[in-house]
Design a protein around this motif. Structure first.
Motif, PDB file in Angstrom:
ATOM      1  N   HIS A 183       0.827  -1.204   0.000  1.00  0.00           N
ATOM      2  CA  HIS A 183       0.000   0.000   0.000  1.00  0.00           C
ATOM      3  C   HIS A 183       0.864   1.259   0.000  1.00  0.00           C
ATOM      4  CE1 HIS A 183      -3.321   2.650   0.928  1.00  0.00           C
ATOM      5  NE2 HIS A 183      -2.762   3.022   2.063  1.00  0.00           N
ATOM      6  N   GLU A 184       1.884   1.306   0.866  1.00  0.00           N
ATOM      7  CA  GLU A 184       2.780   2.461   0.982  1.00  0.00           C
ATOM      8  C   GLU A 184       4.165   1.987   1.393  1.00  0.00           C
ATOM      9  OE1 GLU A 184       0.487   4.589   3.961  1.00  0.00           O
ATOM     10  OE2 GLU A 184       0.138   6.192   2.523  1.00  0.00           O
ATOM     11  N   ASP A 185       5.170   2.815   1.111  1.00  0.00           N
ATOM     12  CA  ASP A 185       6.539   2.562   1.547  1.00  0.00           C
ATOM     13  C   ASP A 185       7.005   3.718   2.420  1.00  0.00           C
ATOM     14  OD1 ASP A 185       6.961   0.136   0.216  1.00  0.00           O
ATOM     15  OD2 ASP A 185       7.556   1.150  -1.632  1.00  0.00           O
ATOM     16  N   TYR A 186       7.727   3.395   3.490  1.00  0.00           N
ATOM     17  CA  TYR A 186       8.296   4.383   4.391  1.00  0.00           C
ATOM     18  C   TYR A 186       9.754   4.035   4.654  1.00  0.00           C
ATOM     19  CZ  TYR A 186       3.458   5.635   5.530  1.00  0.00           C
ATOM     20  OH  TYR A 186       2.146   6.028   5.459  1.00  0.00           O
ATOM     21  N   SER A 187      10.469   5.008   5.186  1.00  0.00           N
ATOM     22  CA  SER A 187      11.834   4.808   5.633  1.00  0.00           C
ATOM     23  C   SER A 187      11.876   5.102   7.131  1.00  0.00           C
ATOM     24  CB  SER A 187      12.770   5.755   4.877  1.00  0.00           C
ATOM     25  OG  SER A 187      14.080   5.627   5.347  1.00  0.00           O
ATOM     26  N   VAL A 188      12.597   4.267   7.884  1.00  0.00           N
ATOM     27  CA  VAL A 188      12.706   4.463   9.335  1.00  0.00           C
ATOM     28  C   VAL A 188      13.634   5.642   9.609  1.00  0.00           C
ATOM     29  CG1 VAL A 188      13.516   3.460  11.502  1.00  0.00           C
ATOM     30  CG2 VAL A 188      12.273   2.047   9.850  1.00  0.00           C
ATOM     31  N   VAL A 189      13.180   6.593  10.425  1.00  0.00           N
ATOM     32  CA  VAL A 189      13.972   7.766  10.791  1.00  0.00           C
ATOM     33  C   VAL A 189      14.566   7.594  12.190  1.00  0.00           C
ATOM     34  CG1 VAL A 189      13.889  10.251  11.225  1.00  0.00           C
ATOM     35  CG2 VAL A 189      12.588   9.278   9.337  1.00  0.00           C
ATOM     36  N   PHE A 190      13.727   7.161  13.134  1.00  0.00           N
ATOM     37  CA  PHE A 190      14.178   7.041  14.522  1.00  0.00           C
ATOM     38  C   PHE A 190      13.336   5.988  15.224  1.00  0.00           C
ATOM     39  CE2 PHE A 190      14.054   8.339  19.025  1.00  0.00           C
ATOM     40  CZ  PHE A 190      15.411   8.361  19.296  1.00  0.00           C
ATOM     41  N   VAL A 191      13.970   5.186  16.081  1.00  0.00           N
ATOM     42  CA  VAL A 191      13.263   4.141  16.830  1.00  0.00           C
ATOM     43  C   VAL A 191      13.390   4.431  18.322  1.00  0.00           C
ATOM     44  CG1 VAL A 191      13.101   1.679  17.323  1.00  0.00           C
ATOM     45  CG2 VAL A 191      13.769   2.443  15.031  1.00  0.00           C
ATOM     46  N   ALA A 192      12.257   4.556  19.004  1.00  0.00           N
ATOM     47  CA  ALA A 192      12.236   4.755  20.454  1.00  0.00           C
ATOM     48  C   ALA A 192      11.643   3.510  21.098  1.00  0.00           C
ATOM     49  CB  ALA A 192      11.400   5.978  20.807  1.00  0.00           C
ATOM     50  N   ASN A 193      12.409   2.878  21.991  1.00  0.00           N
ATOM     51  CA  ASN A 193      11.936   1.692  22.693  1.00  0.00           C
ATOM     52  C   ASN A 193      11.250   2.144  23.977  1.00  0.00           C
ATOM     53  OD1 ASN A 193      11.564  -0.687  24.102  1.00  0.00           O
ATOM     54  ND2 ASN A 193      13.492  -1.569  23.423  1.00  0.00           N
ATOM     55  N   ARG A 194       9.949   1.927  24.071  1.00  0.00           N
ATOM     56  CA  ARG A 194       9.161   2.343  25.239  1.00  0.00           C
ATOM     57  C   ARG A 194       8.965   1.201  26.240  1.00  0.00           C
ATOM     58  NH1 ARG A 194      10.238   7.366  24.612  1.00  0.00           N
ATOM     59  NH2 ARG A 194       9.192   8.393  22.887  1.00  0.00           N
ATOM     60  N   GLY A 195       9.701   0.115  26.074  1.00  0.00           N
ATOM     61  CA  GLY A 195       9.593  -1.023  26.980  1.00  0.00           C
ATOM     62  C   GLY A 195       8.563  -2.028  26.521  1.00  0.00           C
ATOM     63  N   SER A 196       7.312  -1.621  26.424  1.00  0.00           N
ATOM     64  CA  SER A 196       6.244  -2.524  25.995  1.00  0.00           C
ATOM     65  C   SER A 196       6.054  -2.512  24.482  1.00  0.00           C
ATOM     66  CB  SER A 196       4.929  -2.138  26.664  1.00  0.00           C
ATOM     67  OG  SER A 196       4.560  -0.823  26.286  1.00  0.00           O
ATOM     68  N   HIS A 197       6.565  -1.477  23.826  1.00  0.00           N
ATOM     69  CA  HIS A 197       6.413  -1.352  22.377  1.00  0.00           C
ATOM     70  C   HIS A 197       7.482  -0.397  21.838  1.00  0.00           C
ATOM     71  CE1 HIS A 197       4.307   2.186  23.896  1.00  0.00           C
ATOM     72  NE2 HIS A 197       4.513   2.751  22.716  1.00  0.00           N
ATOM     73  N   ALA A 225       7.687   9.168   4.653  1.00  0.00           N
ATOM     74  CA  ALA A 225       7.101   8.605   3.438  1.00  0.00           C
ATOM     75  C   ALA A 225       8.120   8.635   2.315  1.00  0.00           C
ATOM     76  CB  ALA A 225       5.851   9.375   3.043  1.00  0.00           C
ATOM     77  N   VAL A 226       8.195   7.535   1.575  1.00  0.00           N
ATOM     78  CA  VAL A 226       9.102   7.448   0.438  1.00  0.00           C
ATOM     79  C   VAL A 226       8.355   7.951  -0.783  1.00  0.00           C
ATOM     80  CG1 VAL A 226      10.409   5.881  -1.040  1.00  0.00           C
ATOM     81  CG2 VAL A 226      10.356   5.508   1.424  1.00  0.00           C
ATOM     82  N   GLU A 227       8.927   8.949  -1.421  1.00  0.00           N
ATOM     83  CA  GLU A 227       8.295   9.540  -2.613  1.00  0.00           C
ATOM     84  C   GLU A 227       8.739   8.772  -3.841  1.00  0.00           C
ATOM     85  OE1 GLU A 227       7.523  13.434  -2.545  1.00  0.00           O
ATOM     86  OE2 GLU A 227       7.325  13.369  -0.377  1.00  0.00           O
ATOM     87  N   THR A 228       7.766   8.344  -4.640  1.00  0.00           N
ATOM     88  CA  THR A 228       8.102   7.601  -5.860  1.00  0.00           C
ATOM     89  C   THR A 228       7.995   8.452  -7.085  1.00  0.00           C
ATOM     90  OG1 THR A 228       5.826   6.810  -6.017  1.00  0.00           O
ATOM     91  CG2 THR A 228       7.440   5.380  -4.937  1.00  0.00           C
TER      92      THR A 228
END
Length: 125
Positions: A101-115, A122-125
């Motif tokens: 449906h859509e493509d994205y690129s990961v910018v930043f990951v925050a670990n909140r413990g439970s999730h 958004a990746v522009e095509t």
């Protein structure tokens, strides 16, 4: 008394996880024993995972504009076994509907413990 559910399935009532994602990075295939190039492959961090993706508000996007953390969406993902790096590709499918449906690129990951709260761009095509 008549039911008020109007024939809606249980899956439709729980739409907080309306998206299914694959998260991966492309890895160089290297060379085989004869020096021929191997095709690149996908290193998966998460496959067929049900998640929630929300668009960021204009205020949040404006605050991040022009920074390395500039992102358009926020994804809520269960804690993964492998660490998800910035730059990984996220392919999004609507639950139960085949095809990306859509493509994205990961910018930043925050670990909140439970999730994990993962900022996406958004990746522009």
């Amino acid at each position: 008394m008549r039911s008020q559910r109007f024939g809606i399935s249980d899956a439709d009532l729980y739409d907080e996880y309306a998206f299914e994602v694959d998260i991966y990075s492309m890895t160089d295939g290297g060379q085989d024993e004869w020096g021929n190039e191997r095709p690149p492959s996908k290193e998966y961090y998460s496959q067929n995972q049900m998640v929630d993706i929300q668009a960021k508000s204009g205020t949040k996007r404006a605050a991040e504009s022009g920074t390395v953390y500039e992102s358009t969406h926020l994804m809520f993902h269960p804690v993964a076994e492998k660490e998800i790096p910035a730059g990984a590709v996220v392919e999004v499918r609507l639950a139960g509907i085949p095809g990306v449906h859509e493509d994205y690129s990961v910018v930043f990951v925050a670990n909140r413990g439970s999730h994990l709260e993962i900022d996406l761009k958004a990746v522009e095509t």
